[in-house]
Design a protein around this motif. Sequence first.
Motif, PDB file in Angstrom:
ATOM      1  N   ASN A   1     -56.890  77.901   3.268  1.00  0.00           N
ATOM      2  CA  ASN A   1     -56.897  79.352   3.148  1.00  0.00           C
ATOM      3  C   ASN A   1     -55.546  79.841   2.645  1.00  0.00           C
ATOM      4  O   ASN A   1     -54.494  79.310   3.026  1.00  0.00           O
ATOM      5  CB  ASN A   1     -57.178  80.007   4.498  1.00  0.00           C
ATOM      6  CG  ASN A   1     -58.619  79.879   4.917  1.00  0.00           C
ATOM      7  OD1 ASN A   1     -59.448  80.694   4.547  1.00  0.00           O
ATOM      8  ND2 ASN A   1     -58.931  78.845   5.685  1.00  0.00           N
ATOM      9  N   HIS A   2     -55.602  80.855   1.817  1.00  0.00           N
ATOM     10  CA  HIS A   2     -54.387  81.553   1.408  1.00  0.00           C
ATOM     11  C   HIS A   2     -54.547  83.017   1.780  1.00  0.00           C
ATOM     12  O   HIS A   2     -55.521  83.664   1.398  1.00  0.00           O
ATOM     13  CB  HIS A   2     -54.144  81.434  -0.096  1.00  0.00           C
ATOM     14  CG  HIS A   2     -52.981  82.257  -0.569  1.00  0.00           C
ATOM     15  ND1 HIS A   2     -53.115  83.379  -1.346  1.00  0.00           N
ATOM     16  CD2 HIS A   2     -51.646  82.117  -0.348  1.00  0.00           C
ATOM     17  CE1 HIS A   2     -51.929  83.893  -1.593  1.00  0.00           C
ATOM     18  NE2 HIS A   2     -51.020  83.143  -1.000  1.00  0.00           N
ATOM     19  N   THR A   3     -53.620  83.539   2.570  1.00  0.00           N
ATOM     20  CA  THR A   3     -53.653  84.942   2.983  1.00  0.00           C
ATOM     21  C   THR A   3     -52.429  85.648   2.431  1.00  0.00           C
ATOM     22  O   THR A   3     -51.343  85.080   2.354  1.00  0.00           O
ATOM     23  CB  THR A   3     -53.682  85.073   4.512  1.00  0.00           C
ATOM     24  OG1 THR A   3     -52.565  84.351   5.071  1.00  0.00           O
ATOM     25  CG2 THR A   3     -54.972  84.507   5.078  1.00  0.00           C
ATOM     26  N   THR A   4     -52.616  86.902   2.055  1.00  0.00           N
ATOM     27  CA  THR A   4     -51.513  87.688   1.518  1.00  0.00           C
ATOM     28  C   THR A   4     -51.749  89.157   1.834  1.00  0.00           C
ATOM     29  O   THR A   4     -52.867  89.570   2.153  1.00  0.00           O
ATOM     30  CB  THR A   4     -51.389  87.491  -0.012  1.00  0.00           C
ATOM     31  OG1 THR A   4     -50.222  88.149  -0.482  1.00  0.00           O
ATOM     32  CG2 THR A   4     -52.603  88.046  -0.743  1.00  0.00           C
ATOM     33  N   GLY A   5     -50.690  89.950   1.771  1.00  0.00           N
ATOM     34  CA  GLY A   5     -50.787  91.370   2.050  1.00  0.00           C
ATOM     35  C   GLY A   5     -49.995  91.758   3.277  1.00  0.00           C
ATOM     36  O   GLY A   5     -49.287  90.950   3.886  1.00  0.00           O
ATOM     37  N   ASN A   6     -50.110  93.022   3.647  1.00  0.00           N
ATOM     38  CA  ASN A   6     -49.364  93.568   4.783  1.00  0.00           C
ATOM     39  C   ASN A   6     -50.173  93.420   6.060  1.00  0.00           C
ATOM     40  O   ASN A   6     -51.008  94.258   6.388  1.00  0.00           O
ATOM     41  CB  ASN A   6     -49.036  95.034   4.528  1.00  0.00           C
ATOM     42  CG  ASN A   6     -48.267  95.662   5.673  1.00  0.00           C
ATOM     43  OD1 ASN A   6     -47.752  94.973   6.563  1.00  0.00           O
ATOM     44  ND2 ASN A   6     -48.188  96.988   5.679  1.00  0.00           N
ATOM     45  N   PHE A   7     -49.925  92.333   6.827  1.00  0.00           N
ATOM     46  CA  PHE A   7     -50.694  92.102   8.042  1.00  0.00           C
ATOM     47  C   PHE A   7     -50.188  92.943   9.211  1.00  0.00           C
ATOM     48  O   PHE A   7     -50.753  92.889  10.302  1.00  0.00           O
ATOM     49  CB  PHE A   7     -50.676  90.610   8.399  1.00  0.00           C
ATOM     50  CG  PHE A   7     -49.356  90.089   8.897  1.00  0.00           C
ATOM     51  CD1 PHE A   7     -49.104  89.994  10.260  1.00  0.00           C
ATOM     52  CD2 PHE A   7     -48.372  89.697   8.009  1.00  0.00           C
ATOM     53  CE1 PHE A   7     -47.885  89.512  10.714  1.00  0.00           C
ATOM     54  CE2 PHE A   7     -47.167  89.203   8.455  1.00  0.00           C
ATOM     55  CZ  PHE A   7     -46.916  89.115   9.818  1.00  0.00           C
ATOM     56  N   SER A   8     -49.139  93.747   9.018  1.00  0.00           N
ATOM     57  CA  SER A   8     -48.588  94.591  10.083  1.00  0.00           C
ATOM     58  C   SER A   8     -49.056  96.034   9.988  1.00  0.00           C
ATOM     59  O   SER A   8     -48.505  96.914  10.662  1.00  0.00           O
ATOM     60  CB  SER A   8     -47.053  94.539  10.046  1.00  0.00           C
ATOM     61  OG  SER A   8     -46.574  93.229  10.232  1.00  0.00           O
ATOM     62  N   TYR A   9     -50.062  96.291   9.179  1.00  0.00           N
ATOM     63  CA  TYR A   9     -50.526  97.661   8.956  1.00  0.00           C
ATOM     64  C   TYR A   9     -50.909  98.373  10.252  1.00  0.00           C
ATOM     65  O   TYR A   9     -50.546  99.523  10.472  1.00  0.00           O
ATOM     66  CB  TYR A   9     -51.712  97.630   7.995  1.00  0.00           C
ATOM     67  CG  TYR A   9     -52.405  98.952   7.785  1.00  0.00           C
ATOM     68  CD1 TYR A   9     -51.759 100.019   7.182  1.00  0.00           C
ATOM     69  CD2 TYR A   9     -53.734  99.137   8.190  1.00  0.00           C
ATOM     70  CE1 TYR A   9     -52.400 101.233   6.975  1.00  0.00           C
ATOM     71  CE2 TYR A   9     -54.382 100.340   7.981  1.00  0.00           C
ATOM     72  CZ  TYR A   9     -53.712 101.386   7.375  1.00  0.00           C
ATOM     73  OH  TYR A   9     -54.349 102.577   7.183  1.00  0.00           O
ATOM     74  N   ALA A  10     -51.622  97.681  11.140  1.00  0.00           N
ATOM     75  CA  ALA A  10     -52.043  98.318  12.387  1.00  0.00           C
ATOM     76  C   ALA A  10     -50.841  98.802  13.195  1.00  0.00           C
ATOM     77  O   ALA A  10     -50.837  99.926  13.715  1.00  0.00           O
ATOM     78  CB  ALA A  10     -52.887  97.347  13.218  1.00  0.00           C
ATOM     79  N   ASN A  11     -49.820  97.977  13.329  1.00  0.00           N
ATOM     80  CA  ASN A  11     -48.628  98.372  14.073  1.00  0.00           C
ATOM     81  C   ASN A  11     -47.918  99.554  13.426  1.00  0.00           C
ATOM     82  O   ASN A  11     -47.372 100.417  14.118  1.00  0.00           O
ATOM     83  CB  ASN A  11     -47.667  97.186  14.187  1.00  0.00           C
ATOM     84  CG  ASN A  11     -48.223  96.074  15.046  1.00  0.00           C
ATOM     85  OD1 ASN A  11     -49.036  96.311  15.930  1.00  0.00           O
ATOM     86  ND2 ASN A  11     -47.795  94.848  14.793  1.00  0.00           N
ATOM     87  N   GLU A  12     -47.924  99.608  12.104  1.00  0.00           N
ATOM     88  CA  GLU A  12     -47.239 100.685  11.396  1.00  0.00           C
ATOM     89  C   GLU A  12     -47.892 102.037  11.649  1.00  0.00           C
ATOM     90  O   GLU A  12     -47.212 103.071  11.651  1.00  0.00           O
ATOM     91  CB  GLU A  12     -47.217 100.391   9.897  1.00  0.00           C
ATOM     92  CG  GLU A  12     -46.350  99.198   9.527  1.00  0.00           C
ATOM     93  CD  GLU A  12     -46.427  98.870   8.050  1.00  0.00           C
ATOM     94  OE1 GLU A  12     -47.171  99.580   7.327  1.00  0.00           O
ATOM     95  OE2 GLU A  12     -45.759  97.913   7.621  1.00  0.00           O
ATOM     96  N   ILE A  13     -49.198 102.051  11.868  1.00  0.00           N
ATOM     97  CA  ILE A  13     -49.880 103.331  12.098  1.00  0.00           C
ATOM     98  C   ILE A  13     -50.141 103.591  13.579  1.00  0.00           C
ATOM     99  O   ILE A  13     -50.732 104.606  13.939  1.00  0.00           O
ATOM    100  CB  ILE A  13     -51.194 103.404  11.302  1.00  0.00           C
ATOM    101  CG1 ILE A  13     -52.182 102.329  11.766  1.00  0.00           C
ATOM    102  CG2 ILE A  13     -50.921 103.275   9.812  1.00  0.00           C
ATOM    103  CD1 ILE A  13     -53.543 102.408  11.064  1.00  0.00           C
TER     104      ILE A  13
END
Length: 427
Positions: A98-110
Motif C-alpha cells: 500500500n502507498h498512502t499520501t495526503g494530510n492524515f491529520s485533517y481531523a485533528n486540525e478541525i
Amino acid sequence: MGALLASSGSAVHADTGGSIEHTPSTLFTLQSALNLPDWMQLQVAISAQPLFNPVGGLVPTGTWVQQTSVELELNSGLARDVAQWKELDHWALNLNGNHTTGNFSYANEIGAIFPLQSASYPTAFWLTETTLERQAGNGRVNVKGGILPVNPDFMEAPILNFYVHSSLNNTLNIESNDFPINPYSAVGGVVNLQIQNDLNLRAGLFDLNTTFSSFPLSSFQGFQANVGGAGNGTLQMVQLDYTGSGLAPSTGTPIRACSQNRALVRSYPRCTAPTTVANQLPGGLLSIGAYNSTDPQTGDGIYGSLTLKTRLPIGLADRVWVGASYSPNTNVDFAPVFVGGGLVVQGLVPKRPLDVVVFGIGRGGLSNPAQPNFTSSYEGMAELGYMVMLSETVQLQPTLQWIFNPSGTNQPVPGILAAGLQISLNF
C-alpha cells in the motif's frame, strides 16, 4: 440486445431466461492488459478522498488523502476447477503493498478525534502482506502465515466498506494501541475452520513486537516512529461468522426486478417484464469476535456485527447493519466503546439500477483516563453517500458527514459539516 451500454454504466444483454440482465461493464484490467498467466492474479485499487468542512470545526479547510493498494496472488489452482486440485494447487503466495499520501491529520486540525476519511494514514509505502497460504479448496481448513494485518480476516464486515468515515468503515472503530490494522501489519498466522457451509470459526495469532517495524519500505516516504511503534507480546483473536441465506442473498445472487417504462423497480408477482440486476451488496453476516493481548498497552475486547436484508419497499435491494465494539481497558484505550448502524440501498433511482445509497450513524465513547483533554464523553458521526457505479473500474461517491460533539481539542468545538467525494479505481 448485444453489447448495449445502459445509463448506469452496465452491460445489458439477454439472459438464458429471456429477460434482461444488467451487469457492470469493465473498462480495463491489468490482468488482461499485461496478458498475465492463469496462475497469477493481479489487482490494483486506488481510493482518493478529497474532503472539506464549510461549516463548524476549528477552521474551515480541506484535505486530500489517497491510498493505492496492489495485490498479487500466485497459485496454480487459479487455473483449475477446485474439484481437480492436487496438493500443489492448494498453496498460494499472497503479496499486498500500500502507498498512502495526503494530510492524515485533517481531523485533528478541525477539532475531531476520529478521522473523517478511511484512508487517513501516515504518508508511506507499506508492505502489508506477504503470506504463504494453504487454501481449503473442497476441504474445511484454511491456513496462512507470514506478515499480515488483522483485517479483513477479523473485525471487518463487507458492508462497512461502502463508507468513507473511518469509524463507519472497516473495523468497528477499534482504536487499541499497536493493533496491526491494514495497512499496518505484523508477523502472524490465521486458521479458518469451516464448521458448516455457512458457519466459520477463525483464530489468529500476531506478534506485536513486529507491528509497524516489519516493513522498511515505510521509511522511504518519511514515516515517523512517533506515529506508531511496535508493541510487546502477542495478540490473540477469535471470530465466529454465520452467513446463512436467511439473513440476505449472497453477492453472486442476481437481484430480481421489473422493467417499467425504461426504468427498473422491485419485482412483484404480476410483473410482465421481469429482469435481473447484478447484486452490488454483500451477503448476510452475523459476526462475533474477541481479542486478547499480553501487551498491557493493547489489552482486550469484544466486537460484533449483523448484516441482513429488510422488507423496506425502497430501491431494488437493501441491507441494514448494526455493529459494536467494547474494551474494558479505559486507561489505555481512548475509544473503548463504539456502536453504529446503517442502511445501504441499491437501485434507489429507477434508471440507475447499479448505484448504491449509503447512510450510517455511529457513536464512539471516549475515555477520560486515557486522554484527559477530551471535551465530552463521546464523538458521534453520521454519513450520507451515493455511489455512482460508472463501471467495475470506476466509481464516484459523493459523501456528506456531520460530526457530533467534536472532541479533539481542550476547547468546545461546534458540530462539523464535511462534504467531499470518494474516487475509486479498480484495475
